[in-house]
Enzyme design. Sequence first.
Site, mmCIF file in Angstrom:
data_model
loop_
_atom_site.group_PDB
_atom_site.id
_atom_site.type_symbol
_atom_site.label_atom_id
_atom_site.label_comp_id
_atom_site.label_asym_id
_atom_site.label_seq_id
_atom_site.Cartn_x
_atom_site.Cartn_y
_atom_site.Cartn_z
ATOM 1 C CE1 TYR A 182 15.481 -2.536 18.200
ATOM 2 C CE2 TYR A 182 16.057 -1.692 20.357
ATOM 3 C CZ TYR A 182 15.733 -2.755 19.529
ATOM 4 O OH TYR A 182 15.669 -4.031 20.038
ATOM 5 C CG LEU A 301 26.248 -7.598 33.067
ATOM 6 C CD1 LEU A 301 27.502 -8.291 32.569
ATOM 7 C CD2 LEU A 301 25.142 -8.618 33.315
ATOM 8 N NE ARG A 324 21.103 -8.536 31.248
ATOM 9 C CZ ARG A 324 22.157 -8.562 30.455
ATOM 10 N NH1 ARG A 324 22.414 -9.641 29.731
ATOM 11 N NH2 ARG A 324 22.962 -7.525 30.364
#
Length: 358
Positions: A182, A301, A324
């Site tokens: 970004y 992760l 996640r």
Amino acid sequence: MAKLFQPLTIRSKTSRNRIWIAPMCQYSCEEQDGLPNQWHLVHLGSRALGGAGLVMCEATAIRPDGRISPWDTGIWNNEQVKAWQVTTKFIRDAGALAAIQLAHAGRKASIYREWSGTGAIPEAEGGWQPVSSTNEPFPGYNTPRELSTEEVRELVQEWATAARRSVEAGFDVIEIHAAHGYLIHQFLSPITNQRSDEYGGSKENRARFLIEIVRAMRETVGKDIPVIVRFSATDYREDGFTVADCAEVAKWCEEAGADLFDISSGGLILGVNIPFGPGYQVPMAQEITHGVESPVAAVGLITTGEQAEEILQTTDIEIIMIGRASLRDPYWPLRAAFELDVELDYWPNQYTRGKFKK
């Protein structure tokens, strides 16, 4: 007690544990208004009830053209400030710190959310021309307009204004999004910054935009509010931004007033080999700890309490960011406490009948 559940104080704010919920885009605003709504209240509030020490909302645009998509949250007006206050109060009442990630997508702006389309949104369909450090587009996206030197300086002040609004909205902690390809990352990397002005060329010049933002935000929010920087520590290409570069720039940010560094990677370009695997970004975060005195957070992760605790016990990393895994289980921190045999005094009273038992 497991280190994962030890409190951590940064400036005037204390997190009840070292489990922080990473910012994750929800693309759930009504199109174009940037207003958080009931989705954001329930999504973020449930993770505060789930025992996290800090809950960080998604990449929130400092101005309309800085949104990744038309469905992103924003904090460029007072109506958005008022809307955020509902969610921040709930998060704090549930015992967590409320954090916001301030962002500008740069050349990666004006795209469809996953379930509404693919790739760039044309201007004729509600999209817009992005702005960037460069006029070279991200593959498949709208062609950006290169920002002028004066526009870059103006953006620094817009970031500071967004920080002030964030405090008014009830946020305890502010993160600057300098990662994932970004806008700020576009300035940091030599791949996307070939400018000839004071914001391009040397590493010091490429980092100038970020350092000025950190300094302006610190001056605006005062001494009590922690300011975090999220980095992509590497572009996974030799001619790009590297872990060594990141460590040096993090030190400059620390000197400018930043309090903590959240270490991710990639996102600037396509066609690179990212070695995904459990805790794959932890070694990068550990390397950054050697260059700064401030705490460093690891993300990527990390899926079990045992894994998170092992990272804290065997490295100099101070915070675990859960992303996640928290989408799969909003109560991940409570589950981790069970895995690590930690008794917590902040189980929601309404949920004690469902408390994990061995």
